[in-house]
Design a protein around this motif. Structure first.
Motif, short mmCIF file in Angstrom:
data_model
loop_
_atom_site.label_atom_id
_atom_site.label_comp_id
_atom_site.label_asym_id
_atom_site.label_seq_id
_atom_site.Cartn_x
_atom_site.Cartn_y
_atom_site.Cartn_z
N GLY A 263 9.83 7.78 -19.17
CA GLY A 263 8.63 8.01 -18.40
C GLY A 263 8.42 6.95 -17.34
O GLY A 263 9.13 5.94 -17.30
N VAL A 264 7.45 7.20 -16.47
CA VAL A 264 7.09 6.21 -15.46
C VAL A 264 6.36 5.06 -16.15
O VAL A 264 5.46 5.29 -16.96
CB VAL A 264 6.18 6.84 -14.40
N ILE A 265 6.74 3.82 -15.85
CA ILE A 265 6.01 2.68 -16.39
C ILE A 265 4.64 2.64 -15.72
O ILE A 265 4.55 2.50 -14.49
CB ILE A 265 6.77 1.37 -16.13
N PRO A 266 3.56 2.79 -16.45
CA PRO A 266 2.26 3.04 -15.82
C PRO A 266 1.67 1.85 -15.09
O PRO A 266 0.81 2.02 -14.22
CB PRO A 266 1.37 3.43 -17.01
N ASN A 267 2.11 0.64 -15.40
CA ASN A 267 1.47 -0.54 -14.82
C ASN A 267 2.36 -1.32 -13.86
O ASN A 267 2.03 -2.42 -13.45
CB ASN A 267 1.01 -1.50 -15.93
N VAL A 268 3.50 -0.75 -13.46
CA VAL A 268 4.42 -1.45 -12.57
C VAL A 268 4.52 -0.68 -11.24
O VAL A 268 4.87 0.50 -11.21
CB VAL A 268 5.82 -1.59 -13.19
N TYR A 269 4.22 -1.38 -10.15
CA TYR A 269 4.25 -0.82 -8.81
C TYR A 269 5.26 -1.60 -7.95
O TYR A 269 5.39 -2.81 -8.11
CB TYR A 269 2.89 -0.91 -8.13
N ILE A 270 5.90 -0.91 -7.03
CA ILE A 270 6.71 -1.56 -6.00
C ILE A 270 6.13 -1.17 -4.65
O ILE A 270 6.01 0.02 -4.33
CB ILE A 270 8.19 -1.14 -6.09
N LEU A 271 5.75 -2.18 -3.87
CA LEU A 271 5.20 -1.96 -2.54
C LEU A 271 6.32 -2.16 -1.52
O LEU A 271 6.90 -3.24 -1.45
CB LEU A 271 4.05 -2.94 -2.28
N GLN A 272 6.59 -1.12 -0.75
CA GLN A 272 7.66 -1.20 0.25
C GLN A 272 7.11 -0.93 1.64
O GLN A 272 6.30 -0.03 1.84
CB GLN A 272 8.77 -0.19 -0.06
N TRP A 273 7.56 -1.75 2.59
CA TRP A 273 7.15 -1.57 3.97
C TRP A 273 7.93 -0.43 4.60
O TRP A 273 9.15 -0.35 4.49
CB TRP A 273 7.42 -2.86 4.75
N ASN A 274 7.19 0.49 5.22
CA ASN A 274 7.81 1.62 5.92
C ASN A 274 7.17 1.74 7.30
O ASN A 274 6.06 2.27 7.42
CB ASN A 274 7.62 2.91 5.12
N PRO A 275 7.83 1.24 8.34
CA PRO A 275 7.23 1.26 9.68
C PRO A 275 7.11 2.66 10.27
O PRO A 275 6.43 2.85 11.28
CB PRO A 275 8.20 0.40 10.51
N GLN A 276 7.73 3.66 9.61
CA GLN A 276 7.69 5.02 10.12
C GLN A 276 6.47 5.80 9.60
O GLN A 276 6.29 6.96 9.97
CB GLN A 276 8.97 5.77 9.70
N ILE A 277 5.65 5.17 8.78
CA ILE A 277 4.47 5.85 8.23
C ILE A 277 3.56 6.29 9.37
O ILE A 277 3.29 5.53 10.31
CB ILE A 277 3.69 4.92 7.28
N ASN A 278 3.07 7.54 9.30
CA ASN A 278 2.08 8.02 10.26
C ASN A 278 1.04 8.87 9.52
O ASN A 278 1.09 8.99 8.29
CB ASN A 278 2.75 8.82 11.38
#
Length: 477
Positions: A268-283
């Motif tokens: 399953g997804v680990i509920p308390n672990v996040y990875i923040l990734q920079w994406n300059p293409q976000i709109n």
């Protein structure tokens, strides 16, 4: 159905990405609330590069190659022959040592030419000098103008602790009330596990502590099991966010492998672990994925929560939504825990102080009396508004029979279609918003739960946006 509309209608619909950000923000706030404690930040080189322009691995190796006349081949040659950055670092360390004792003698302080100085100290001295040259004189100078709000949001998180593989001093400057614990010192003595910055790969303040060469990494891996045992307590008990790392980073894979080993259930997804990734293409039309499958050690994989953003501010705001801790000084918490530890482990057993055991027994019976030992008054609810609107979108959706925020948002949209009113456009008895820096978070009341149950079931309902009376009973989950 009878509708009494008493609030402002929404003037414009949300963009797809703003909806994504709102839902991710709700999920983060829920996780922080569920764990009942502040998050752990795991910070990589990407964040220091973003705010201070410090180098990544390749850039650092390129700088070292350029500034040593004894390295007469291009970095590409060493990549071809030695492959990994750690092996290149090992080779460069040997060249720097020889250079320091010959043509490069004047590049180093005279005290570095004694028998007790390590062979790899010369390259690490240069690494520290270079990174220090890129470091601003104080925290106010960190980041370009476009990053100032983002950095302000970061510093408001009040993290329980910070773990970093970075060598630079940026985190100490941004979190001056946190105590840096450098390199192998993590394995020594008594840490109180709150308000600390664990610099697991060393620091420019102690160049010899820097983990850079292949032999450094072998030694780090040899002692890693002791470090992992300490860190796993954090990962089991706190929300955790990785910032400034690629999902393929070997540090990420190593740490997540340790977490995976400790999980009672796999897959399953680990509920308390996040990875923040920079994406300059976000709109505005972007809807990024919410999960990331990361390969770990021994050909295993692990699933964590993924956040993609071009601006990190709203993510940092979501991790700082606990208003009860806005004014807590980590130094005070560290001192309180450290002194309590000494009192219980040393002073009371050895009886160098007078101990009123009857008073202690009575005081530890409940949290209120225990808190008074430290001059602390318990506050159950930080405001009337929080009592009346205790539910996030995720909690609301689960109470409505769904798996999370999707259910709540779908019914809120249906309510808007039926009545022409967006209850999220104002603070009212169904909804209130919390503004953290520039990011808005939404909370809902039990009245909203009852209203949406009627919408779900096709039952008559009355929509009245008037605020609840302060004499009303607090809502409950």
């Amino acid at each position: 159905m009878r509708c009494v509309v008493d609030g402002q209608k929404a003037q414009e619909s949300q963009t797809r990405y703003s909806r994504y950000a709102e839902e991710i923000g709700d999920d983060i706030a829920d996780t922080v609330q569920q764990f009942g404690c502040q998050p752990i930040l795991f910070v990589g080189s990407g964040l220091a590069k973003r705010y201070m322009g410090t180098p990544n691995w390749d850039e650092l190796l390129s700088h070292l190659a350029t500034h040593c006349t004894a390295i007469d081949k291009g970095l590409g040659f060493y990549k071809q022959s030695l492959i990994t950055p750690m092996r290149i670092g090992e080779e460069f360390a040997k060249i720097y040592q020889e250079w320091a004792w010959t043509a490069g003698h004047n590049e180093f302080p005279e005290e570095m030419f004694g028998e007790s100085v390590g062979a790899q100290s010369y390259i690490k001295y240069k690494i520290a000098s270079y990174i220090n040259s890129l470091t601003p004189i104080d925290a106010s100078k960190i980041g370009k103008d476009e990053h100032k709000k983002e950095i302000s949001s970061l510093t408001k998180i009040k993290p329980h602790a910070i773990i970093t593989t970075n060598y630079d001093r940026m985190l100490e400057m941004l979190f001056p009330d946190h105590e840096p614990i450098i390199g192998q010192n993590i394995l020594k003595g008594q840490q109180v596990y709150i308000g600390e910055i664990y610099k697991i790969h060393g620091s420019v303040t102690d160049p010899d502590s820097i983990v850079f060469t292949e032999s450094d990494y072998r030694e780090f891996q040899r002692k890693k099991k002791f470090l992992s045992a300490k860190l796993l307590t954090f990962f089991n008990e706190h929300p955790l966010i990785f910032i400034g790392y690629s999902a393929t980073d070997p540090n990420i894979r190593s740490i997540l492998s340790d977490i995976d080993e400790a999980l009672p259930e796999k897959g399953g997804v680990i509920p308390n672990v996040y990875i923040l990734q920079w994406n300059p293409q976000i709109n505005e039309d972007s809807v990024p994925p919410r999960e990331k499958v990361i390969p770990t050690e021994d050909d295993r994989t692990i699933r964590v929560k993924l956040i993609e953003a071009a601006d990190f501010g709203w993510v940092f705001d979501a991790f700082s939504t606990n208003p009860a801790l806005n004014d807590v000084n980590p130094r005070i918490l560290r001192a309180l825990i450290a002194r309590s530890y000494d009192l219980v482990r040393h002073d009371i057993p050895k009886l160098p102080v007078h101990v009123d055991f009857k008073m202690l027994t009575e005081s530890v019976e409940n949290s209120n009396s225990f808190a008074k030992l430290f001059g602390i008054a318990n506050i159950d609810d930080y405001s009337f508004a929080a009592v009346q609107h205790p539910l996030s979108a995720t909690q609301l959706g689960k109470l409505l029979g769904g798996n999370g925020w999707h259910t709540a948002n779908a019914l809120l949209d249906k309510l808007k279609q039926i009545t022409g009113t967006d209850i999220k456009s104002s603070d009212n008895k169904y909804h209130r918003s919390e503004l953290v820096n520039t990011t808005k978070f939404h909370k809902y009341s039990n009245d909203c739960l009852n209203l949406l149950e009627s919408v779900r079931d096709g039952l008559p309902f009355e929509l009245n946006l008037g605020l609840p009376s302060k004499n009303a009973q607090p809502a409950h989950n």
